[in-house]
Design a protein around this motif. Structure first.
Motif, PDB file in Angstrom:
ATOM      1  N   GLN A 165       0.841  -1.187   0.000  1.00  0.00           N
ATOM      2  CA  GLN A 165       0.000   0.000   0.000  1.00  0.00           C
ATOM      3  C   GLN A 165       0.877   1.237   0.000  1.00  0.00           C
ATOM      4  OE1 GLN A 165      -2.652  -0.365   3.344  1.00  0.00           O
ATOM      5  NE2 GLN A 165      -3.856  -1.934   2.325  1.00  0.00           N
ATOM      6  N   ALA A 166       0.449   2.231  -0.771  1.00  0.00           N
ATOM      7  CA  ALA A 166       1.176   3.496  -0.820  1.00  0.00           C
ATOM      8  C   ALA A 166       1.168   4.130   0.564  1.00  0.00           C
ATOM      9  CB  ALA A 166       0.541   4.430  -1.842  1.00  0.00           C
ATOM     10  N   ALA A 167       2.335   4.634   0.972  1.00  0.00           N
ATOM     11  CA  ALA A 167       2.453   5.242   2.300  1.00  0.00           C
ATOM     12  C   ALA A 167       3.175   6.586   2.233  1.00  0.00           C
ATOM     13  CB  ALA A 167       3.183   4.281   3.242  1.00  0.00           C
ATOM     14  N   GLY A 168       3.057   7.261   1.092  1.00  0.00           N
ATOM     15  CA  GLY A 168       3.639   8.584   0.970  1.00  0.00           C
ATOM     16  C   GLY A 168       4.916   8.603   0.150  1.00  0.00           C
ATOM     17  N   MET A 169       5.667   9.664   0.365  1.00  0.00           N
ATOM     18  CA  MET A 169       6.924   9.873  -0.351  1.00  0.00           C
ATOM     19  C   MET A 169       8.061   9.930   0.660  1.00  0.00           C
ATOM     20  SD  MET A 169       6.005  10.134  -3.556  1.00  0.00           S
ATOM     21  CE  MET A 169       7.254  11.010  -4.458  1.00  0.00           C
ATOM     22  N   VAL A 170       9.230   9.490   0.237  1.00  0.00           N
ATOM     23  CA  VAL A 170      10.433   9.569   1.072  1.00  0.00           C
ATOM     24  C   VAL A 170      11.578  10.110   0.229  1.00  0.00           C
ATOM     25  CG1 VAL A 170       9.783   7.711   2.659  1.00  0.00           C
ATOM     26  CG2 VAL A 170      11.099   7.174   0.610  1.00  0.00           C
ATOM     27  N   GLU A 171      12.509  10.723   0.898  1.00  0.00           N
ATOM     28  CA  GLU A 171      13.714  11.225   0.236  1.00  0.00           C
ATOM     29  C   GLU A 171      14.754  10.117   0.240  1.00  0.00           C
ATOM     30  OE1 GLU A 171      15.769  15.200  -0.693  1.00  0.00           O
ATOM     31  OE2 GLU A 171      13.691  14.744  -0.307  1.00  0.00           O
ATOM     32  N   ARG A 172      15.266   9.763  -0.942  1.00  0.00           N
ATOM     33  CA  ARG A 172      16.267   8.693  -1.069  1.00  0.00           C
ATOM     34  C   ARG A 172      17.590   9.281  -1.539  1.00  0.00           C
ATOM     35  NH1 ARG A 172      15.083   3.168  -2.123  1.00  0.00           N
ATOM     36  NH2 ARG A 172      17.325   3.107  -1.861  1.00  0.00           N
ATOM     37  N   PRO A 173      18.685   8.898  -0.902  1.00  0.00           N
ATOM     38  CA  PRO A 173      19.989   9.329  -1.427  1.00  0.00           C
ATOM     39  C   PRO A 173      20.279   8.590  -2.732  1.00  0.00           C
ATOM     40  CG  PRO A 173      20.283   7.836   0.421  1.00  0.00           C
ATOM     41  CD  PRO A 173      18.811   8.085   0.303  1.00  0.00           C
ATOM     42  N   LEU A 174      20.944   9.267  -3.649  1.00  0.00           N
ATOM     43  CA  LEU A 174      21.309   8.670  -4.928  1.00  0.00           C
ATOM     44  C   LEU A 174      22.781   8.296  -4.927  1.00  0.00           C
ATOM     45  CD1 LEU A 174      19.436  11.144  -7.291  1.00  0.00           C
ATOM     46  CD2 LEU A 174      18.743   8.829  -6.669  1.00  0.00           C
ATOM     47  N   ALA A 175      23.129   7.239  -5.602  1.00  0.00           N
ATOM     48  CA  ALA A 175      24.513   6.757  -5.650  1.00  0.00           C
ATOM     49  C   ALA A 175      25.456   7.814  -6.188  1.00  0.00           C
ATOM     50  CB  ALA A 175      24.590   5.495  -6.503  1.00  0.00           C
ATOM     51  N   HIS A 176      24.995   8.611  -7.132  1.00  0.00           N
ATOM     52  CA  HIS A 176      25.856   9.605  -7.759  1.00  0.00           C
ATOM     53  C   HIS A 176      25.775  10.966  -7.067  1.00  0.00           C
ATOM     54  CE1 HIS A 176      22.112  10.908  -9.622  1.00  0.00           C
ATOM     55  NE2 HIS A 176      21.953   9.670 -10.066  1.00  0.00           N
ATOM     56  N   GLY A 177      25.179  10.997  -5.890  1.00  0.00           N
ATOM     57  CA  GLY A 177      25.060  12.239  -5.131  1.00  0.00           C
ATOM     58  C   GLY A 177      23.668  12.811  -5.237  1.00  0.00           C
ATOM     59  N   GLY A 178      23.314  13.609  -4.267  1.00  0.00           N
ATOM     60  CA  GLY A 178      21.995  14.201  -4.253  1.00  0.00           C
ATOM     61  C   GLY A 178      20.954  13.237  -3.710  1.00  0.00           C
ATOM     62  N   THR A 179      19.709  13.654  -3.856  1.00  0.00           N
ATOM     63  CA  THR A 179      18.587  12.841  -3.383  1.00  0.00           C
ATOM     64  C   THR A 179      17.465  12.929  -4.409  1.00  0.00           C
ATOM     65  OG1 THR A 179      17.613  14.700  -2.183  1.00  0.00           O
ATOM     66  CG2 THR A 179      19.107  13.262  -0.933  1.00  0.00           C
ATOM     67  N   ARG A 180      16.475  12.080  -4.227  1.00  0.00           N
ATOM     68  CA  ARG A 180      15.264  12.173  -5.039  1.00  0.00           C
ATOM     69  C   ARG A 180      14.081  11.734  -4.194  1.00  0.00           C
ATOM     70  NH1 ARG A 180      15.489   6.982  -8.808  1.00  0.00           N
ATOM     71  NH2 ARG A 180      14.500   5.568  -7.350  1.00  0.00           N
ATOM     72  N   GLN A 181      12.924  12.219  -4.564  1.00  0.00           N
ATOM     73  CA  GLN A 181      11.692  11.795  -3.927  1.00  0.00           C
ATOM     74  C   GLN A 181      11.279  10.450  -4.519  1.00  0.00           C
ATOM     75  OE1 GLN A 181       9.481  13.310  -1.523  1.00  0.00           O
ATOM     76  NE2 GLN A 181      11.420  14.301  -1.102  1.00  0.00           N
ATOM     77  N   SER A 182      10.982   9.500  -3.658  1.00  0.00           N
ATOM     78  CA  SER A 182      10.548   8.177  -4.097  1.00  0.00           C
ATOM     79  C   SER A 182       9.204   7.853  -3.458  1.00  0.00           C
ATOM     80  CB  SER A 182      11.570   7.109  -3.676  1.00  0.00           C
ATOM     81  OG  SER A 182      12.771   7.269  -4.375  1.00  0.00           O
ATOM     82  N   ALA A 183       8.389   7.140  -4.206  1.00  0.00           N
ATOM     83  CA  ALA A 183       7.122   6.653  -3.658  1.00  0.00           C
ATOM     84  C   ALA A 183       7.443   5.517  -2.689  1.00  0.00           C
ATOM     85  CB  ALA A 183       6.219   6.168  -4.790  1.00  0.00           C
ATOM     86  N   PHE A 184       6.825   5.561  -1.511  1.00  0.00           N
ATOM     87  CA  PHE A 184       7.093   4.593  -0.449  1.00  0.00           C
ATOM     88  C   PHE A 184       5.876   3.687  -0.295  1.00  0.00           C
ATOM     89  CE2 PHE A 184       6.946   3.479   4.147  1.00  0.00           C
ATOM     90  CZ  PHE A 184       8.131   2.762   4.214  1.00  0.00           C
ATOM     91  N   PHE A 185       6.125   2.378  -0.234  1.00  0.00           N
ATOM     92  CA  PHE A 185       5.073   1.382  -0.087  1.00  0.00           C
ATOM     93  C   PHE A 185       5.407   0.449   1.071  1.00  0.00           C
ATOM     94  CE2 PHE A 185       4.748   2.837  -4.358  1.00  0.00           C
ATOM     95  CZ  PHE A 185       3.405   2.762  -4.687  1.00  0.00           C
ATOM     96  N   GLN A 186       4.368  -0.120   1.674  1.00  0.00           N
ATOM     97  CA  GLN A 186       4.586  -1.100   2.745  1.00  0.00           C
ATOM     98  C   GLN A 186       3.506  -2.174   2.691  1.00  0.00           C
ATOM     99  OE1 GLN A 186       4.767   1.333   6.220  1.00  0.00           O
ATOM    100  NE2 GLN A 186       2.600   1.732   6.266  1.00  0.00           N
ATOM    101  N   ARG A 187       3.866  -3.334   3.247  1.00  0.00           N
ATOM    102  CA  ARG A 187       2.963  -4.466   3.251  1.00  0.00           C
ATOM    103  C   ARG A 187       3.239  -5.299   4.492  1.00  0.00           C
ATOM    104  NH1 ARG A 187       2.530  -9.890   2.254  1.00  0.00           N
ATOM    105  NH2 ARG A 187       1.013 -10.585   0.719  1.00  0.00           N
ATOM    106  N   ASP A 188       2.185  -5.564   5.274  1.00  0.00           N
ATOM    107  CA  ASP A 188       2.331  -6.447   6.417  1.00  0.00           C
ATOM    108  C   ASP A 188       2.368  -7.896   5.935  1.00  0.00           C
ATOM    109  OD1 ASP A 188       2.347  -4.347   8.216  1.00  0.00           O
ATOM    110  OD2 ASP A 188       0.192  -4.449   8.586  1.00  0.00           O
ATOM    111  N   LEU A 189       3.096  -8.716   6.676  1.00  0.00           N
ATOM    112  CA  LEU A 189       3.167 -10.143   6.329  1.00  0.00           C
ATOM    113  C   LEU A 189       2.241 -10.953   7.227  1.00  0.00           C
ATOM    114  CD1 LEU A 189       6.981 -10.528   5.730  1.00  0.00           C
ATOM    115  CD2 LEU A 189       5.168 -10.440   4.033  1.00  0.00           C
TER     116      LEU A 189
END
Length: 173
Positions: free
Chosen positions: A149-173
């Protein structure tokens, strides 16, 4: 570790996979959605990442599995569960495929299987999380089909420097 689906084998990566992995990740269409590699990936990034994958698999701390065609043993991508230690109750879930293997149902088959096997591999797991580029409609659709399930956006560091906004998802097991 070896997990078979009808069309692919998932198993621990090997140092010998470096050249093929580099060939797949040299494609910026593949790496554009991956925060862990530059666009395209560099040989040093691939070597370092692969070295960590091999060591973590040997220690039983991480499940970065290569995706191989059973008849040729050809590496076509990667899938993984990355438990968050020390508790190990959550794991990041992720995957990528070489572009020539997109749209053929491979990602769906292996992702379905690995999510189903997650608690067998790591009994302490209670939740899986995943991130993807917000414009990666195919991955968002697959994650939703897998019960994430979509749970918002998170800031992810990028390998080449900087960051980007990524869609964040989660699922219970």
């Amino acid at each position: 570790m070896l997990i078979r689906t009808e069309r692919l084998i998932m198993r621990a990566l090997r140092p010998a996979d470096a050249e093929r992995m580099m060939m797949l990740l040299a494609d910026p269409d593949v790496t554009q959605n991956l925060a862990i590699f530059s666009q395209p990936a560099t040989a040093d990034e691939v070597a370092t990442w692969l070295e960590g994958a091999v060591a973590d698999a040997a220690a039983g701390e991480d499940y970065r599995l290569g995706l191989y065609q059973p008849d040729t043993d050809l590496l076509i991508g990667n899938i993984g569960l990355h438990p968050k230690w020390p508790e190990g109750t959550e794991a990041d879930f992720g995957y990528w495929l070489g572009r020539e293997f997109w749209g053929q149902g491979y990602a769906s088959a292996v992702a379905t299987r690995l999510v189903a096997d997650a608690k067998v591999l790591q009994p302490s797991l209670e939740r899986l999380t995943a991130t993807t580029a917000p414009e990666n409609a195919a991955s968002i659709k697959l994650l939703e089909r897998l019960g994430f399930q979509a749970a918002g956006m998170v800031e992810r560091p990028l390998a080449h420097g900087g960051t980007r906004q990524s869609a964040f998802f989660q699922r219970d097991l």
